[in-house]
Design an enzyme around this catalytic site. Structure first.
Site, short mmCIF file in Angstrom:
data_model
loop_
_atom_site.label_atom_id
_atom_site.label_comp_id
_atom_site.label_asym_id
_atom_site.label_seq_id
_atom_site.Cartn_x
_atom_site.Cartn_y
_atom_site.Cartn_z
CB SER A 201 -0.96 -0.07 1.20
OG SER A 201 -2.07 0.74 1.02
CG ASP A 307 -6.15 -3.13 -4.37
OD1 ASP A 307 -7.01 -2.43 -3.81
OD2 ASP A 307 -4.96 -3.16 -4.03
CG HIS A 338 -5.43 -2.78 -0.43
ND1 HIS A 338 -4.65 -2.31 -1.45
CD2 HIS A 338 -4.99 -2.15 0.69
CE1 HIS A 338 -3.79 -1.42 -0.98
NE2 HIS A 338 -3.97 -1.32 0.33
#
Length: 651
Positions: A201, A307, A338
């Site tokens: 991330s 995602d 994610h």
């Protein structure tokens, strides 16, 4: 003939032979010290006795305007034995804004410290596993977070310099000190400077950004579910993906001290990211794709194909730019949202990451550079490989919508269509609502389907959809969606955990101490049976038809042509399924609606999709040469998009 690696092969042959013979009589530690050529680093060093220390690296910036340059905290865990033996070690580094606010990994671990201020718990398994194998691990607090000075600027100069300065320090080019203010100068004499950055991330985004500076000493990066251009995190060709901008993210991760001092930086984030979706200098600074030619590090890229937090356009455009510039690379693509690969393919991930770092940072010739470039999850926990990605023979193929026998339910093929289809934007409907009614005419979409395929058809890469549309109002947002219409069992990416279930028992990866366990909760695939799968999507504000960086009001009744970039994917539409294209307006929960409610008329003769097919147009022709069979009526069952679109702090 096997290709040579870019690492040094033992020079004099005689030395190699002598070293190999000597290794038979040495312990693993002594064998490494003797200069033999191992294929795998071994856990021969003590984690319990590892050196734990903290330094504050001077970034050279004064982002908080307090009159002194910012220092960022770098917490270090490194094996004691190599330094005592006069040998230097490489570094694995995770630079993050999450170490004190939000936590890392599936269990949201935070850094903890002892009374002397040295790290006790370092989140995730990297230090537990790699320090005993002869690596140092460095966890960097981005500027404005945890124990660092400065301000969070969400992917900008301060964020990137937070980590780059540490790489420079590890290579003797920057200064560090023993405390946040004052203190004595500290040198990194224990490292050879070879650094690999990793993170999921925001962390992986920083790795992308630092690599794009071309900094010396950064040998590899492993970005997981990461951003390559922050504009494409917040907007899709002018269409807002979230109802807030980077100022919200800064506020979510900043320390209390930074929040009190960084109002000016917060305001710059507001002013530089207008909700119009126009491209500004703020986005240029945070676009790493434009600097892909500077990347010298190898890249092991990992992303979930579903995602909807860091949407997959980010990995697709980064991968293409790296390929264009000849960067050594590897890729894993999962069916998850994610999610970190440690939580969907744990054993294979740790083994592959271990071998990758051994090759890239220790120079071991373990063959990982000669293995298939891509691993793709085809079904839950079922993986395939490709020697190259996209595979050799993949070609963009133009598919065209045409009117069908039923209004609103058209066909999709290679012949140019004629006529029009009309739909009205309904912000209450999403891509899954449209897909569930592909076989039925509805007022909120236009759908186009192939005949049932007689052979499998594989899409691999990024698609585009060009639309010519006439709006009835001055604003309009568009969505284009590719759908695999047919039954399957897939990971439930719309669930809160985005395709995994966390179990109650643990597995251990490395060595533990009383304050830092190497044991983590196991996970399993969370699956769902569906009748369709949304495999790629893209969005745009029709007002950006002439300039993707600047939107303008539309003239009702005028035709506009715009090309939408669709997310990268790798998906096989099986024999018996149909490939479908949907064109509609607002995609509920994935983009915000326009200020008006337009009706749009598509000119089918000027609307098309460019789809990356393995085998190109010939593969499509072979897969669709059977007779047309009418789709069954009624709603279909699939996954709904998450009701609340996540933002990047959901780590």
């Amino acid at each position: 003939m096997p290709k040579r690696t870019r690492f040094t092969i033992w020079r004099p042959f005689v030395v190699a032979v002598v070293a190999a013979l000597t290794a038979a009589f040495l312990s693993p530690v002594a064998a490494q010290a003797a200069g033999t050529a191992p294929r795998e680093s071994r856990p021969v060093y003590s984690y319990a006795d590892a050196i734990r220390e903290a330094v504050w690296v001077d970034t050279g910036l004064d982002s908080d305007g307090d009159g002194r340059t910012d220092r960022v905290a770098a917490d270090i865990v490194r094996p004691a034995e190599p330094a005592a033996q006069g040998r230097k070690v490489p570094v694995i580094m995770d630079a993050s804004p999450y170490y004190s606010c939000c936590g890392r990994g599936n269990e949201s671990q935070l850094k903890t410290y002892d009374a002397a201020g040295n790290v006790v718990q370092m989140p995730l398994f990297y230090d537990n596993y790699f320090v005993p194998r002869g690596y140092a691990f460095v966890g960097v607090d981005l500027a404005g977070t945890n124990r660092s000075d400065g301000c969070v600027d969400v992917g900008g100069r301060s964020d990137i310099q937070s980590a780059k300065a540490v790489v420079d320090w590890l290579n003797g080019r920057a200064k560090a000190y023993s405390s946040r203010t004052g203190g004595t100068a500290v040198k990194a004499g224990w490292t050879n400077g070879r650094t690999g950055m990793i993170g999921k991330s925001w962390d992986g985004t920083i790795a992308n950004g630092v690599a794009a500076t071309g900094v010396k000493g950064l040998k590899t990066i492993v970005p997981i579910s990461s951003i390559s251009s922050w504009y494409d995190y917040y907007f899709a060709q002018g269409a807002p993906l979230y109802d807030s901008g980077p100022d919200w993210l800064a506020g979510a991760v900043e320390s209390d001290d930074a929040y009190a001092r960084c109002g000016a930086v917060q305001q710059k984030l507001v002013d530089g990211a207008p909700r119009t979706g126009d491209w500004t200098g703020l986005w240029t600074e945070r676009d790493y794709v434009k600097d892909a030619a500077k990347v010298k590090a190898s890249v092991f890229l990992v992303h979930g194909m579903q995602d909807l937090n860091v949407r997959t356009k980010n990995f697709g455009q980064w991968w293409d730019a790296l390929a264009k510039n000849g960067v050594q690379r590897k890729i894993w693509l999962s069916q998850t949202g994610h999610v970190d690969p440690f939580d969907y393919r744990r054993g294979a991930w740790v083994d592959t990451l271990h071998r990758w770092f051994d090759h890239e940072l220790l120079g071991y010739d373990n063959g990982i550079d000669r293995e298939p470039m891509a691993d793709v999850e085809r079904h839950p926990d079922q993986w395939t490989t490709s020697a190259l990605w996209p595979p050799r023979g993949t070609a963009a193929t133009t598919l065209r919508p045409a009117a069908g026998t039923q209004q609103g339910v058209g066909t999709l093929g290679t012949k140019r269509g004629s006529g029009t289809e009309t739909f009205t934007d309904d912000p209450a409907q999403s891509e899954t609502d449209w897909a569930a009614q592909l076989a039925t005419a509805t007022a909120d979409k236009a759908g186009f389907l192939t005949a049932p395929l007689i052979r499998d058809l594989r899409l691999s890469g990024s698609s585009t959809v060009t639309v010519t549309a006439t709006p009835t109002t001055s604003t309009a947002h568009l969505t284009a969606v590719l759908v695999d219409l047919g039954p399957d069992t897939i990971r439930d990416y719309a669930d809160g955990a985005e395709g995994i279930t966390t179990l109650t028992d643990r597995t251990c990866w490395g060595e533990s101490t009383a304050g830092d366990s190497a044991c983590f909760l196991k996970t399993a695939a969370k699956t769902k049976a569906v009748d369709y799968t949304v495999l790629s999507r893209g969005w745009a504000d029709l007002g950006t038809y002439a300039d993707p960086g600047h939107g303008v009001p539309l003239t009702p009744g005028r035709k506009y042509t715009i090309t939408l970039d669709l997310a990268a994917t790798d998906h096989v539409v099986p024999r018996g399924h149909r490939l479908a294209l949907i064109v509609a307006g607002t995609d509920k929960d994935l983009i915000d609606p326009p200020s008006t409610t337009p009706t749009l008329t598509l000119d089918l003769s000027r609307t098309s999709a460019r789809v990356p097919l393995v085998g190109g147009a010939d593969a499509f022709a072979r897969a669709t040469s059977g007779r047309w069979t009418a789709p069954r009526a009624g709603d279909l069952t699939g996954l709904r998009v998450p009701r609340t679109a996540q933002r990047i702090p959901a780590s």
